[in-house]
Scaffold this active site. Structure first.
Site, PDB file in Angstrom:
ATOM      1  N   ASN A   1      19.876  17.196  10.202  1.00  0.00           N
ATOM      2  CA  ASN A   1      19.893  18.476   9.493  1.00  0.00           C
ATOM      3  C   ASN A   1      20.948  18.579   8.391  1.00  0.00           C
ATOM      4  O   ASN A   1      20.773  19.324   7.439  1.00  0.00           O
ATOM      5  CB  ASN A   1      20.019  19.645  10.483  1.00  0.00           C
ATOM      6  CG  ASN A   1      21.219  19.533  11.386  1.00  0.00           C
ATOM      7  OD1 ASN A   1      21.695  18.443  11.684  1.00  0.00           O
ATOM      8  ND2 ASN A   1      21.719  20.661  11.840  1.00  0.00           N
TER       9      ASN A   1
ATOM     10  N   GLU B   1      28.772  17.121  20.050  1.00  0.00           N
ATOM     11  CA  GLU B   1      28.394  18.432  19.502  1.00  0.00           C
ATOM     12  C   GLU B   1      26.907  18.589  19.776  1.00  0.00           C
ATOM     13  O   GLU B   1      26.085  17.894  19.183  1.00  0.00           O
ATOM     14  CB  GLU B   1      28.718  18.485  18.009  1.00  0.00           C
ATOM     15  CG  GLU B   1      28.761  19.903  17.456  1.00  0.00           C
ATOM     16  CD  GLU B   1      27.381  20.396  17.077  1.00  0.00           C
ATOM     17  OE1 GLU B   1      26.783  21.153  17.881  1.00  0.00           O
ATOM     18  OE2 GLU B   1      26.894  20.025  16.004  1.00  0.00           O
TER      19      GLU B   1
ATOM     20  N   CYS C   1      22.853  24.009  13.832  1.00  0.00           N
ATOM     21  CA  CYS C   1      23.354  24.144  15.208  1.00  0.00           C
ATOM     22  C   CYS C   1      23.907  25.541  15.483  1.00  0.00           C
ATOM     23  O   CYS C   1      23.849  26.015  16.620  1.00  0.00           O
ATOM     24  CB  CYS C   1      24.437  23.106  15.469  1.00  0.00           C
ATOM     25  SG  CYS C   1      23.822  21.412  15.464  1.00  0.00           S
TER      26      CYS C   1
END
Length: 482
Positions: free
Chosen positions: A153, A249, A286
């Site tokens: 992304n 993450e 995210c």
């Protein structure tokens, strides 16, 4: 004929053990034939990184800093070329792609500054009995080989958040980019070679994560694993890594809390920021806004405002300047979201706008009444979805926000200082943004999550420190005096 992409190992381009076509999410054009690394080639990349680390571990901080400054300058000069790569391989709208490249330049500049400013500390040994006559300092030493496994992304900036700090701290890197975005990663090989980075300190091995993950996480010469992706894969990475240090993450379903007391104009500005936070790059962020808790006095007005803004977004070609919404990264992602949306509607959720699909393109959806245990609420949508829920008492909103297995970032809009302080203290998240959406991030701030959102912190200086080992050196004086 599409271009052939090769591996970058020890400063040399190398054919992969097989080739896979890379298709554009928008239009389906074949962009490249990508060479995929085998586990054996990934192992050789790790070995090359280890050799380069041992050869260059004495590189002075000013030299590491100079290389990173030069790489940032080269990327800035080729910013439009890089933005078009992101737009094509990730279907990111070109304006958002340009913004990502600008942020990436800043990230490498922060890394260049971190290389010069990583410091240890002096320990007051005489603070304890028997410490007299001793002075001690803590040194920061690079860990060695860093495995960096990155998502699609933010194919330039999230790579920079791993490569930049690792090189700043004096480490070597083996980078495995997402299967959909290898061109962005391989573009870096050219930049860092031109910037003067010694061969072997950066190796890039596109390939299948399921095939390469075990090697990159468990090879004996790997000292640190930095991974961004799903919680499920993150757990596998941690298990494979064993006692190696990791930064994970792993995503979120970010909450936004909107208190009472805002005027119509103020609520409109909050709706503008919420729409950007929920629908930018199709919600494939995210920390995208997903769960929106609004005081019952404002919930109806705010829902209408957000739906109005969602309807105004323009869908189309990522290279078109006016485009806001593009296809999701894959047909599989679209099918998953459609299934979650249908399930929520079947359980009584109200669709205020959007939610239709044209192939893999999803029109931004605003919903009310999504059950708390429906996937669109309790899982990470990673799509253009915002679920609005009214609340009566502030404490109820905070408690509802915390009823999640995730805890990356949370956003709060309030004029009440007590409510702001309560949210800051009680929200279970790695970051609490007061009077901002949870999607707000600057590249030098600490960034990371709690619970299933992961462990460790990114943010250039913080990541660079995590990629070093602390060594205590104590000097005892007076031992040889007569």
């Amino acid at each position: 004929m599409s271009q052939l992409m090769r591996l970058w190992i020890d400063g040399t381009w190398e054919d992969g053990h097989k080739q896979a076509p890379l298709l554009a999410p928008y239009g389906g054009e074949e962009l490249a034939l990508v060479g995929y690394a085998s586990p054996e080639q990934a192992a050789r990349a790790v070995e090359a990184a280890d050799r380069a680390f041992r050869e260059h571990c004495g590189m002075p901080a000013h030299r590491r800093s100079s290389i990173l400054y030069q790489a940032a300058d080269l990327l800035e000069r080729r910013a439009e070329e890089a933005a078009r790569i992101v737009a094509l391989e990730a279907a990111k709208p070109i304006r958002a792609a340009r913004a990502e490249i600008a942020r990436t330049v800043q990230t490498y500049l922060f890394a260049a500054e971190a290389a010069r400013s990583l410091t240890g500390e002096t320990v007051p040994m005489d603070a304890a009995p028997r410490g007299e006559g001793r002075t001690a300092s803590v040194r920061r030493e690079p860990v060695g080989v860093v495995s960096a496994i990155t998502p699609f992304n933010f194919p330039f900036n999230l790579v920079a958040h791993k490569v930049g700090p690792a090189l700043a701290a004096g480490n070597a890197v083996v980078l495995k980019p997402a299967e959909q975005t290898p061109i962005s990663a391989l573009f870096l090989a050219e930049l860092f070679e031109e910037a003067g980075l010694p061969s072997g300190l950066l190796n890039i091995v596109p390939g299948d994560g399921r095939e390469l993950g075990p090697t990159l996480a468990s090879h004996p010469l790997v000292s640190f694993v930095s991974f961004t992706g799903s919680p499920e894969v993150g757990r596998q990475i941690r298990q494979l890594a064993g006692l190696r240090r990791t930064t994970l993450e792993l995503g979120s379903n970010s909450p936004l809390l909107i208190d009472r007391g805002f005027t119509e104009e103020e609520l409109g500005r909050i709706a503008d920021e919420t729409a950007a936070g929920a629908f930018a790059y199709n919600g494939q962020v995210c920390i995208s806004v997903q769960r929106v808790f609004v005081h019952e006095e404002l919930a109806d007005r705010f829902a209408a405002m957000l739906a109005e803004r969602a309807k105004a977004l323009v869908a189309g070609d990522p290279l078109a300047e006016e485009t806001d919404i593009t296809p999701l990264i894959s047909a599989k992602a679209a099918e998953r979201l459609k299934g979650w949306l249908d399930a929520a509607l079947a359980r009584g959720a109200e669709l205020l706008c959007g939610g239709s699909f044209e192939g893999s393109l999803m029109r931004p959806a605003v919903l009310r009444g999504v059950p708390e245990d429906a996937e669109l609420s309790c899982e990470e949508a990673f799509g253009p979805v915002a679920a609005i829920a009214p609340f009566r008492r502030w404490e109820e909103a905070v408690a509802a926000a915390n009823r999640s297995r995730y805890g990356l970032q949370a956003g709060v809009f309030t004029k009440d200082v007590e409510h702001a302080l309560h949210a800051a203290a009680e929200l279970q998240a790695g970051g609490v943004m007061i009077n901002d959406v949870p999607t707000f991030r600057l590249d030098h701030m600490p960034y990371g999550g709690r619970k299933d959102s992961g462990s460790g912190r990114e943010g250039v200086r913080y990541a660079a420190e995590e990629m070093t080992e602390a060594k205590l050196v104590s000097f005892r004086s007076g031992l040889y005096r007569s």
